[in-house]
Design a protein around this motif. Structure first.
Motif, PDB file in Angstrom:
ATOM      1  N   THR A 171       0.838  -1.199   0.000  1.00 28.88           N
ATOM      2  CA  THR A 171       0.000   0.000   0.000  1.00 28.88           C
ATOM      3  C   THR A 171       0.874   1.250   0.000  1.00 28.88           C
ATOM      4  N   TRP A 183       1.982   6.279  -7.179  1.00 24.20           N
ATOM      5  CA  TRP A 183       0.863   7.051  -7.718  1.00 24.20           C
ATOM      6  C   TRP A 183       0.790   8.465  -7.146  1.00 24.20           C
ATOM      7  N   LYS A 190      -7.200   6.148   1.707  1.00 20.87           N
ATOM      8  CA  LYS A 190      -7.636   7.437   1.164  1.00 20.87           C
ATOM      9  C   LYS A 190      -7.019   8.607   1.924  1.00 20.87           C
ATOM     10  N   GLY A 240     -12.108   5.908  -5.254  1.00 25.05           N
ATOM     11  CA  GLY A 240     -11.833   4.936  -6.315  1.00 25.05           C
ATOM     12  C   GLY A 240     -10.370   4.509  -6.358  1.00 25.05           C
ATOM     13  N   LYS A 241      -9.491   5.469  -6.256  1.00 30.35           N
ATOM     14  CA  LYS A 241      -8.065   5.170  -6.270  1.00 30.35           C
ATOM     15  C   LYS A 241      -7.657   4.381  -5.022  1.00 30.35           C
ATOM     16  N   VAL A 268      -9.566   2.290  -3.378  1.00 31.14           N
ATOM     17  CA  VAL A 268     -10.052   0.920  -3.574  1.00 31.14           C
ATOM     18  C   VAL A 268      -9.104   0.148  -4.480  1.00 31.14           C
ATOM     19  N   VAL A 269      -8.643   0.771  -5.555  1.00 30.93           N
ATOM     20  CA  VAL A 269      -7.714   0.107  -6.483  1.00 30.93           C
ATOM     21  C   VAL A 269      -6.403  -0.227  -5.762  1.00 30.93           C
ATOM     22  N   VAL A 270      -5.877   0.691  -4.994  1.00 32.93           N
ATOM     23  CA  VAL A 270      -4.645   0.433  -4.235  1.00 32.93           C
ATOM     24  C   VAL A 270      -4.862  -0.713  -3.252  1.00 32.93           C
ATOM     25  N   ILE A 328      -7.098  -3.197  -3.427  1.00 34.23           N
ATOM     26  CA  ILE A 328      -7.234  -4.464  -4.164  1.00 34.23           C
ATOM     27  C   ILE A 328      -5.885  -4.924  -4.690  1.00 34.23           C
ATOM     28  N   PHE A 329      -5.131  -4.001  -5.274  1.00 30.38           N
ATOM     29  CA  PHE A 329      -3.816  -4.362  -5.809  1.00 30.38           C
ATOM     30  C   PHE A 329      -2.893  -4.882  -4.703  1.00 30.38           C
TER      31      PHE A 329
END
Length: 188
Positions: free
Chosen positions: A75, A82, A160, A168-169, A171-173, A175-176
């Motif tokens: 994370t 990013w 966040k 959204g970003k 959540v993507v982080v 999940i990744f």
């Protein structure tokens, strides 16, 4: 601060992020306490399931601690790439604090184990121990499910806030960062 994380997570995570020197040991203590709670949960199982204790202890030490450290590290790295927070201590401090919910969930599971009339002995019940906690549906089960959902929300809020991302970003982080944890689980 524990109550603050539970009822006002955005403000609490921002405070922890901005005062990481003050809260790093506090958050590491919560991280350690969450694994003590997990082992305690394992040792509170009904006597019929005592054969699972060595595997629960092993999973706590290997998979539990390793997966949490991998998740938080990824994370931090992904967020940093990013354009998020480059300071590892801030990310670790905030993300370890989400384990407060895990400690509460473990306490509820311990109460559920102690109050259940679980019967083991068949391959079906031995392989689906976790599902046995949810049958029959009780107020504790509803609280436990709520805490699990709240923990997922806290992870997203923590990512966040600490990185300054939109939902959204975050959540993507999240999940990744979970993908390698699943891979670790396959090998452990």
């Amino acid at each position: 601060m524990i109550l603050f994380v539970m009822i006002r997570p955005n403000s609490a995570f921002a405070t922890i992020r901005d005062n990481d020197e003050k809260y790093i040991w506090w958050s590491v203590s919560i991280f350690g306490l969450s694994f003590v709670a997990f082992v305690t949960y394992g040792y509170s199982m009904p006597p019929e399931l005592n054969n699972l204790l060595p595997s629960i202890t092993y999973l706590t030490i290997t998979y539990g601690i390793l997966s949490e450290l991998v998740f938080v590290t990824l994370t931090w790295l992904v967020g940093r790439v990013w354009g998020g927070n480059p300071h590892w201590r801030k990310v670790f401090s905030v993300l370890f604090c989400k384990n407060i919910v895990y400690i509460l969930a473990s306490a509820i599971i311990i109460v559920m184990w102690q109050s259940s009339s679980f019967t083991a002995g068949t391959p079906w019940t031995d392989s689906l121990v976790a599902i046995s906690l949810f049958l029959p549906i009780s107020p504790l089960t509803i609280i436990l499910l709520g805490l699990i959902i709240w923990m997922i929300i806290l992870v997203i809020k923590a990512i966040k806030v600490v990185h300054g991302f939109d939902t959204g970003k975050a959540v993507v982080v999240g999940i990744f960062s979970c993908i390698p944890i699943i891979a670790i689980g396959v090998f452990v």
